[in-house]
Design a protein around this motif. Structure first.
Motif, PDB file in Angstrom:
ATOM      1  N   GLY A   2     -56.986  19.523 -68.233  1.00 20.50           N
ATOM      2  CA  GLY A   2     -56.439  18.689 -68.538  1.00 20.50           C
ATOM      3  C   GLY A   2     -56.708  17.574 -67.852  1.00 20.50           C
ATOM      4  N   ASN A   3     -55.823  16.730 -67.886  1.00 21.10           N
ATOM      5  CA  ASN A   3     -55.941  14.835 -66.582  1.00 21.10           C
ATOM      6  C   ASN A   3     -54.930  15.010 -65.125  1.00 21.10           C
ATOM      7  OD1 ASN A   3     -57.575  13.308 -68.141  1.00 21.10           O
ATOM      8  ND2 ASN A   3     -56.680  12.239 -69.204  1.00 21.10           N
ATOM      9  N   PHE A   4     -53.945  15.995 -65.818  1.00 26.46           N
ATOM     10  CA  PHE A   4     -53.293  15.879 -64.804  1.00 26.46           C
ATOM     11  C   PHE A   4     -53.527  16.697 -63.827  1.00 26.46           C
ATOM     12  CE2 PHE A   4     -49.234  18.042 -62.424  1.00 26.46           C
ATOM     13  CZ  PHE A   4     -47.906  16.554 -62.318  1.00 26.46           C
ATOM     14  N   GLY A   5     -54.131  17.464 -64.352  1.00 26.31           N
ATOM     15  CA  GLY A   5     -54.337  18.492 -62.910  1.00 26.31           C
ATOM     16  C   GLY A   5     -56.126  18.466 -62.084  1.00 26.31           C
ATOM     17  N   MET A   6     -56.706  17.052 -62.519  1.00 23.79           N
ATOM     18  CA  MET A   6     -57.621  16.763 -61.958  1.00 23.79           C
ATOM     19  C   MET A   6     -57.679  16.147 -60.816  1.00 23.79           C
ATOM     20  SD  MET A   6     -60.565  14.508 -64.277  1.00 23.79           S
ATOM     21  CE  MET A   6     -60.286  12.978 -63.869  1.00 23.79           C
ATOM     22  N   LEU A   7     -57.306  17.321 -59.924  1.00 23.12           N
ATOM     23  CA  LEU A   7     -56.747  16.263 -58.371  1.00 23.12           C
ATOM     24  C   LEU A   7     -57.577  15.575 -58.025  1.00 23.12           C
ATOM     25  CD1 LEU A   7     -55.644  19.582 -56.529  1.00 23.12           C
ATOM     26  CD2 LEU A   7     -53.955  18.184 -57.914  1.00 23.12           C
ATOM     27  N   PRO A   8     -57.795  14.683 -57.085  1.00 23.79           N
ATOM     28  CA  PRO A   8     -56.168  14.026 -56.421  1.00 23.79           C
ATOM     29  C   PRO A   8     -55.659  13.666 -58.004  1.00 23.79           C
ATOM     30  CG  PRO A   8     -57.190  12.578 -55.348  1.00 23.79           C
ATOM     31  CD  PRO A   8     -58.105  13.908 -56.302  1.00 23.79           C
ATOM     32  N   ASN A   9     -53.697  13.953 -57.725  1.00 26.02           N
ATOM     33  CA  ASN A   9     -53.288  13.137 -58.771  1.00 26.02           C
ATOM     34  C   ASN A   9     -52.346  12.602 -57.220  1.00 26.02           C
ATOM     35  OD1 ASN A   9     -51.122  15.055 -58.355  1.00 26.02           O
ATOM     36  ND2 ASN A   9     -51.229  16.491 -60.171  1.00 26.02           N
ATOM     37  N   GLY A  10     -50.838  12.041 -58.777  1.00 28.59           N
ATOM     38  CA  GLY A  10     -50.181  10.822 -58.294  1.00 28.59           C
ATOM     39  C   GLY A  10     -49.127  11.316 -58.118  1.00 28.59           C
ATOM     40  N   GLY A  30     -51.388  12.467 -63.371  1.00 34.82           N
ATOM     41  CA  GLY A  30     -52.165  12.686 -62.797  1.00 34.82           C
ATOM     42  C   GLY A  30     -54.415  11.985 -63.718  1.00 34.82           C
ATOM     43  N   PRO A  31     -55.035  11.970 -63.631  1.00 33.57           N
ATOM     44  CA  PRO A  31     -55.122  11.682 -62.463  1.00 33.57           C
ATOM     45  C   PRO A  31     -54.998  10.210 -61.530  1.00 33.57           C
ATOM     46  CG  PRO A  31     -57.088  11.279 -63.210  1.00 33.57           C
ATOM     47  CD  PRO A  31     -55.634  11.296 -64.483  1.00 33.57           C
ATOM     48  N   MET A  32     -55.112  10.566 -60.243  1.00 37.49           N
ATOM     49  CA  MET A  32     -55.419   8.752 -59.027  1.00 37.49           C
ATOM     50  C   MET A  32     -56.333   8.361 -59.257  1.00 37.49           C
ATOM     51  SD  MET A  32     -52.412   8.280 -56.607  1.00 37.49           S
ATOM     52  CE  MET A  32     -53.521   7.999 -55.763  1.00 37.49           C
ATOM     53  N   LEU A  33     -56.177   7.137 -59.758  1.00 39.63           N
ATOM     54  CA  LEU A  33     -57.520   5.453 -60.255  1.00 39.63           C
ATOM     55  C   LEU A  33     -58.422   5.467 -59.095  1.00 39.63           C
ATOM     56  CD1 LEU A  33     -55.158   3.988 -63.129  1.00 39.63           C
ATOM     57  CD2 LEU A  33     -56.924   5.785 -63.572  1.00 39.63           C
ATOM     58  N   VAL A  34     -57.287   5.252 -58.545  1.00 37.85           N
ATOM     59  CA  VAL A  34     -58.013   4.594 -57.037  1.00 37.85           C
ATOM     60  C   VAL A  34     -57.322   5.167 -55.703  1.00 37.85           C
ATOM     61  CG1 VAL A  34     -58.098   2.698 -55.125  1.00 37.85           C
ATOM     62  CG2 VAL A  34     -58.041   2.350 -58.448  1.00 37.85           C
ATOM     63  N   THR A  75     -63.077   3.797 -70.364  1.00 38.50           N
ATOM     64  CA  THR A  75     -62.891   4.707 -69.543  1.00 38.50           C
ATOM     65  C   THR A  75     -61.918   4.997 -68.690  1.00 38.50           C
ATOM     66  OG1 THR A  75     -64.981   4.174 -68.103  1.00 38.50           O
ATOM     67  CG2 THR A  75     -65.490   5.122 -70.049  1.00 38.50           C
ATOM     68  N   PHE A  76     -61.501   6.160 -67.559  1.00 42.40           N
ATOM     69  CA  PHE A  76     -61.663   6.200 -66.652  1.00 42.40           C
ATOM     70  C   PHE A  76     -61.983   5.104 -65.143  1.00 42.40           C
ATOM     71  CE2 PHE A  76     -59.908  10.490 -67.250  1.00 42.40           C
ATOM     72  CZ  PHE A  76     -58.081  10.157 -66.928  1.00 42.40           C
ATOM     73  N   TYR A  77     -63.270   5.088 -65.163  1.00 42.85           N
ATOM     74  CA  TYR A  77     -64.173   4.339 -64.780  1.00 42.85           C
ATOM     75  C   TYR A  77     -63.507   2.742 -64.527  1.00 42.85           C
ATOM     76  CZ  TYR A  77     -68.363   2.475 -61.620  1.00 42.85           C
ATOM     77  OH  TYR A  77     -68.465   1.836 -60.607  1.00 42.85           O
ATOM     78  N   GLU A  78     -63.523   1.806 -65.528  1.00 44.63           N
ATOM     79  CA  GLU A  78     -63.083   0.792 -65.985  1.00 44.63           C
ATOM     80  C   GLU A  78     -62.131   0.595 -65.766  1.00 44.63           C
ATOM     81  OE1 GLU A  78     -66.478   0.064 -69.684  1.00 44.63           O
ATOM     82  OE2 GLU A  78     -64.262   0.681 -70.536  1.00 44.63           O
ATOM     83  N   MET A  79     -60.920   1.099 -65.883  1.00 47.23           N
ATOM     84  CA  MET A  79     -59.277   1.123 -65.353  1.00 47.23           C
ATOM     85  C   MET A  79     -59.795   0.943 -64.732  1.00 47.23           C
ATOM     86  SD  MET A  79     -55.884   3.115 -66.372  1.00 47.23           S
ATOM     87  CE  MET A  79     -55.243   1.162 -67.963  1.00 47.23           C
ATOM     88  N   GLY A  80     -59.967   2.319 -63.135  1.00 48.51           N
ATOM     89  CA  GLY A  80     -60.011   1.483 -61.424  1.00 48.51           C
ATOM     90  C   GLY A  80     -60.253   1.486 -60.982  1.00 48.51           C
ATOM     91  N   THR A  81     -61.490   0.724 -62.025  1.00 41.78           N
ATOM     92  CA  THR A  81     -61.956  -0.784 -61.282  1.00 41.78           C
ATOM     93  C   THR A  81     -61.578  -1.820 -61.051  1.00 41.78           C
ATOM     94  OG1 THR A  81     -64.029  -0.775 -62.737  1.00 41.78           O
ATOM     95  CG2 THR A  81     -64.460   0.329 -61.102  1.00 41.78           C
ATOM     96  N   LEU A  82     -60.918  -1.681 -62.544  1.00 41.81           N
ATOM     97  CA  LEU A  82     -59.597  -3.192 -62.430  1.00 41.81           C
ATOM     98  C   LEU A  82     -58.834  -3.065 -61.717  1.00 41.81           C
ATOM     99  CD1 LEU A  82     -58.498  -6.041 -64.474  1.00 41.81           C
ATOM    100  CD2 LEU A  82     -57.045  -3.332 -65.655  1.00 41.81           C
ATOM    101  N   PHE A  83     -58.045  -1.733 -61.504  1.00 46.86           N
ATOM    102  CA  PHE A  83     -57.288  -1.840 -60.815  1.00 46.86           C
ATOM    103  C   PHE A  83     -57.862  -2.272 -58.614  1.00 46.86           C
ATOM    104  CE2 PHE A  83     -54.437   0.480 -62.987  1.00 46.86           C
ATOM    105  CZ  PHE A  83     -52.682   0.079 -63.236  1.00 46.86           C
ATOM    106  N   ARG A  84     -58.722  -1.500 -58.736  1.00 42.86           N
ATOM    107  CA  ARG A  84     -59.540  -1.887 -57.603  1.00 42.86           C
ATOM    108  C   ARG A  84     -59.881  -3.478 -57.257  1.00 42.86           C
ATOM    109  NH1 ARG A  84     -64.514   1.348 -55.644  1.00 42.86           N
ATOM    110  NH2 ARG A  84     -65.494  -0.361 -57.756  1.00 42.86           N
TER     111      ARG A  84
END
Length: 239
Positions: free
Chosen positions: A105-113, A144-148, A189-198
Protein backbone atom coordinates in the motif's frame (compact mmCIF):
# COMPACT_ATOMS: atom_id res chain seq x y z
CA UNK A 1 7.53 35.73 -5.37
CA UNK A 2 4.84 33.74 -7.19
CA UNK A 3 3.84 32.06 -3.94
CA UNK A 4 3.52 35.36 -2.02
CA UNK A 5 1.56 37.00 -4.86
CA UNK A 6 -0.79 34.03 -5.02
CA UNK A 7 -1.72 34.19 -1.36
CA UNK A 8 -1.97 37.99 -1.45
CA UNK A 9 -4.56 37.62 -4.20
CA UNK A 10 -6.41 34.96 -2.23
CA UNK A 11 -6.55 37.23 0.81
CA UNK A 12 -8.40 39.80 -1.31
CA UNK A 13 -10.58 37.27 -3.09
CA UNK A 14 -11.83 35.40 -0.02
CA UNK A 15 -11.16 37.64 3.01
CA UNK A 16 -13.36 35.72 5.45
CA UNK A 17 -11.36 32.49 5.28
CA UNK A 18 -8.13 33.29 3.39
CA UNK A 19 -6.13 33.64 6.58
CA UNK A 20 -6.77 29.97 7.21
CA UNK A 21 -8.01 28.10 4.12
CA UNK A 22 -8.14 29.12 0.48
CA UNK A 23 -8.55 27.48 -2.95
CA UNK A 24 -5.49 27.05 -5.17
CA UNK A 25 -5.60 25.83 -8.76
CA UNK A 26 -2.55 23.88 -9.89
CA UNK A 27 -2.20 21.86 -13.10
CA UNK A 28 -5.93 22.37 -13.73
CA UNK A 29 -6.75 20.76 -10.38
CA UNK A 30 -8.32 22.61 -7.45
CA UNK A 31 -6.91 22.16 -3.96
CA UNK A 32 -7.80 23.75 -0.64
CA UNK A 33 -4.70 24.96 1.21
CA UNK A 34 -5.08 25.59 4.94
CA UNK A 35 -2.22 27.46 6.59
CA UNK A 36 -1.32 27.30 10.29
CA UNK A 37 0.97 29.95 11.81
CA UNK A 38 2.58 28.41 14.89
CA UNK A 39 3.29 31.86 16.34
CA UNK A 40 -0.43 32.32 16.93
CA UNK A 41 -1.95 28.87 16.39
CA UNK A 42 -1.54 25.41 17.84
CA UNK A 43 -1.49 22.09 15.96
CA UNK A 44 -2.59 19.01 17.90
CA UNK A 45 -3.39 15.36 17.17
CA UNK A 46 -6.43 13.55 18.52
CA UNK A 47 -7.48 9.90 18.46
CA UNK A 48 -9.50 8.81 21.50
CA UNK A 49 -12.06 10.53 23.68
CA UNK A 50 -12.24 10.51 27.51
CA UNK A 51 -13.85 7.05 27.35
CA UNK A 52 -10.80 5.64 25.55
CA UNK A 53 -12.77 5.05 22.35
CA UNK A 54 -11.85 6.63 19.00
CA UNK A 55 -13.47 10.01 18.42
CA UNK A 56 -14.03 9.18 14.76
CA UNK A 57 -15.78 12.38 13.66
CA UNK A 58 -15.34 16.13 13.56
CA UNK A 59 -18.40 16.52 15.79
CA UNK A 60 -16.75 14.43 18.51
CA UNK A 61 -13.48 16.32 17.96
CA UNK A 62 -15.27 19.63 18.54
CA UNK A 63 -16.55 18.32 21.88
CA UNK A 64 -13.11 17.02 22.90
CA UNK A 65 -11.06 20.14 22.04
CA UNK A 66 -11.43 23.02 24.49
CA UNK A 67 -10.37 25.87 22.17
CA UNK A 68 -12.46 26.71 19.09
CA UNK A 69 -11.23 24.81 16.03
CA UNK A 70 -9.96 26.92 13.14
CA UNK A 71 -9.78 23.88 10.89
CA UNK A 72 -9.27 20.13 11.19
CA UNK A 73 -8.58 17.17 8.92
CA UNK A 74 -7.86 13.46 9.05
CA UNK A 75 -4.34 12.88 10.35
CA UNK A 76 -2.87 9.66 9.03
CA UNK A 77 -3.61 6.06 8.15
CA UNK A 78 -5.23 3.63 10.56
CA UNK A 79 -6.28 0.02 11.03
CA UNK A 80 -9.90 -1.14 10.97
CA UNK A 81 -10.19 -0.55 14.72
CA UNK A 82 -8.87 3.06 14.20
CA UNK A 83 -5.39 2.35 15.64
CA UNK A 84 -2.67 4.31 13.81
CA UNK A 85 -0.65 2.27 11.32
CA UNK A 86 2.71 3.81 12.31
CA UNK A 87 4.20 6.17 14.86
CA UNK A 88 1.63 8.13 16.81
CA UNK A 89 2.30 10.67 19.56
CA UNK A 90 -0.38 12.75 21.27
CA UNK A 91 0.30 15.25 24.08
CA UNK A 92 3.87 13.94 24.22
CA UNK A 93 2.77 10.33 24.80
CA UNK A 94 3.64 7.70 22.19
CA UNK A 95 0.93 5.08 21.77
CA UNK A 96 2.03 3.45 18.50
CA UNK A 97 5.52 2.58 17.26
CA UNK A 98 7.43 3.59 14.17
CA UNK A 99 7.45 1.33 11.11
CA UNK A 100 10.66 1.53 9.08
CA UNK A 101 10.39 -1.41 6.68
CA UNK A 102 8.76 -1.38 3.24
CA UNK A 103 5.32 -2.90 2.98
CA UNK A 104 2.09 -3.00 0.98
CA UNK A 105 0.00 0.00 0.00
CA UNK A 106 0.80 3.68 0.06
CA UNK A 107 2.13 3.59 3.62
CA UNK A 108 4.80 1.05 2.71
CA UNK A 109 5.92 2.81 -0.47
CA UNK A 110 9.25 4.03 0.92
CA UNK A 111 10.35 6.60 1.63
CA UNK A 112 7.48 7.40 3.95
CA UNK A 113 7.58 10.01 6.67
CA UNK A 114 6.64 11.50 10.00
CA UNK A 115 4.86 14.78 10.71
CA UNK A 116 6.26 16.05 14.02
CA UNK A 117 5.04 19.03 16.04
CA UNK A 118 7.13 20.56 18.82
CA UNK A 119 6.58 23.60 21.04
CA UNK A 120 7.94 26.11 18.56
CA UNK A 121 7.92 24.37 15.17
CA UNK A 122 6.62 21.57 12.96
CA UNK A 123 8.55 19.40 10.51
CA UNK A 124 8.13 16.53 8.09
CA UNK A 125 10.93 13.96 8.41
CA UNK A 126 11.73 10.98 6.23
CA UNK A 127 11.12 8.00 8.53
CA UNK A 128 14.53 6.33 8.45
CA UNK A 129 16.30 9.68 8.89
CA UNK A 130 14.07 10.35 11.89
CA UNK A 131 14.81 6.89 13.31
CA UNK A 132 18.55 7.54 13.03
CA UNK A 133 18.32 10.94 14.73
CA UNK A 134 14.98 11.21 16.57
CA UNK A 135 13.58 14.31 18.22
CA UNK A 136 10.97 14.55 20.97
CA UNK A 137 7.61 15.41 19.39
CA UNK A 138 4.62 16.79 21.26
CA UNK A 139 2.50 15.32 18.48
CA UNK A 140 3.48 13.02 15.63
CA UNK A 141 1.86 10.87 12.98
CA UNK A 142 3.50 8.57 10.44
CA UNK A 143 2.16 8.04 6.95
CA UNK A 144 3.34 7.48 3.43
CA UNK A 145 4.53 7.99 0.89
CA UNK A 146 6.56 11.15 1.23
CA UNK A 147 5.42 13.62 -1.44
CA UNK A 148 8.57 15.75 -1.44
CA UNK A 149 11.95 14.73 0.02
CA UNK A 150 14.61 17.43 0.34
CA UNK A 151 13.08 19.32 -2.57
CA UNK A 152 12.68 16.28 -4.86
CA UNK A 153 9.50 14.41 -5.68
CA UNK A 154 9.13 10.81 -4.53
CA UNK A 155 11.00 8.75 -7.15
CA UNK A 156 7.98 6.59 -7.95
CA UNK A 157 5.66 9.46 -8.90
CA UNK A 158 4.79 9.57 -12.62
CA UNK A 159 3.47 12.68 -14.42
CA UNK A 160 1.04 10.56 -16.44
CA UNK A 161 -0.11 8.25 -13.64
CA UNK A 162 -3.74 7.10 -14.08
CA UNK A 163 -4.26 6.77 -10.29
CA UNK A 164 -6.25 9.85 -9.22
CA UNK A 165 -8.09 10.12 -5.90
CA UNK A 166 -9.12 12.67 -3.32
CA UNK A 167 -5.93 13.12 -1.29
CA UNK A 168 -4.59 15.21 1.59
CA UNK A 169 -1.11 15.97 2.86
CA UNK A 170 1.03 18.22 5.02
CA UNK A 171 4.26 20.18 4.71
CA UNK A 172 6.08 22.86 6.69
CA UNK A 173 8.23 25.87 5.90
CA UNK A 174 11.98 25.58 6.33
CA UNK A 175 11.88 27.49 9.62
CA UNK A 176 9.09 25.24 10.90
CA UNK A 177 6.84 28.16 11.75
CA UNK A 178 4.25 27.70 9.00
CA UNK A 179 2.40 24.46 8.27
CA UNK A 180 0.49 23.83 5.06
CA UNK A 181 -2.38 21.35 5.14
CA UNK A 182 -3.65 20.50 1.66
CA UNK A 183 -6.69 18.57 0.47
CA UNK A 184 -7.71 18.14 -3.15
CA UNK A 185 -11.22 19.17 -4.12
CA UNK A 186 -11.33 16.38 -6.68
CA UNK A 187 -9.29 13.34 -7.70
CA UNK A 188 -5.58 14.10 -8.17
CA UNK A 189 -2.40 12.10 -8.65
CA UNK A 190 0.55 11.95 -6.27
CA UNK A 191 2.56 13.85 -8.89
CA UNK A 192 0.06 16.71 -8.98
CA UNK A 193 -0.06 16.99 -5.19
CA UNK A 194 3.72 16.71 -4.83
CA UNK A 195 4.36 19.47 -7.36
CA UNK A 196 1.84 21.70 -5.58
CA UNK A 197 3.84 21.44 -2.35
CA UNK A 198 7.20 21.83 -4.11
CA UNK A 199 6.50 24.38 -6.83
CA UNK A 200 3.64 26.48 -5.43
CA UNK A 201 4.09 26.33 -1.66
CA UNK A 202 7.89 26.05 -1.75
CA UNK A 203 7.94 23.13 0.69
CA UNK A 204 11.05 20.94 0.71
CA UNK A 205 9.50 18.07 2.67
CA UNK A 206 5.85 17.05 2.43
CA UNK A 207 3.90 13.97 3.48
CA UNK A 208 0.81 12.25 2.10
CA UNK A 209 -1.71 11.69 4.89
CA UNK A 210 -4.41 9.62 3.21
CA UNK A 211 -6.57 9.16 0.14
CA UNK A 212 -10.22 8.35 -0.32
CA UNK A 213 -11.15 9.02 3.32
CA UNK A 214 -9.65 12.55 3.26
CA UNK A 215 -11.87 15.17 4.89
CA UNK A 216 -11.64 18.81 5.94
CA UNK A 217 -13.55 20.73 8.61
CA UNK A 218 -13.53 24.56 8.53
CA UNK A 219 -16.26 25.87 10.86
CA UNK A 220 -15.94 29.56 9.89
CA UNK A 221 -16.38 28.69 6.21
CA UNK A 222 -19.24 26.28 6.84
CA UNK A 223 -17.25 23.40 5.39
CA UNK A 224 -17.77 20.01 6.96
CA UNK A 225 -16.81 17.16 4.62
CA UNK A 226 -18.89 14.01 5.10
CA UNK A 227 -17.36 10.56 5.01
CA UNK A 228 -16.33 7.48 6.89
CA UNK A 229 -15.37 7.29 10.54
CA UNK A 230 -11.80 8.50 11.00
CA UNK A 231 -8.78 7.47 13.06
CA UNK A 232 -6.24 10.18 14.00
CA UNK A 233 -7.35 13.76 13.41
CA UNK A 234 -5.38 17.00 13.28
CA UNK A 235 -6.85 20.13 14.86
CA UNK A 236 -5.63 23.70 14.49
CA UNK A 237 -6.72 26.15 17.18
CA UNK A 238 -5.76 29.67 18.21
CA UNK A 239 -3.22 29.84 21.04
Amino acid sequence: MIRHALFAWLALAVPSVAQDCAPVTHRDRVFTVCTADLATQKVTLHLNGPDGQPLGSFEALERAVEAPIVFAMNGGMYHQDRRPVGLYVEDGVQTAGMVTQAGPGNFGMLPNGIFCVRADRADVFETRAFAADPVACDAATQSGPMLVIDGALHPRFLPESPSAKIRNGVGASDDGGTVYFVISDGPVTFYEMGTLFRDVLGVRNALFLDGSISRLHVPAAGRHDPGRTMGPMIAVTER
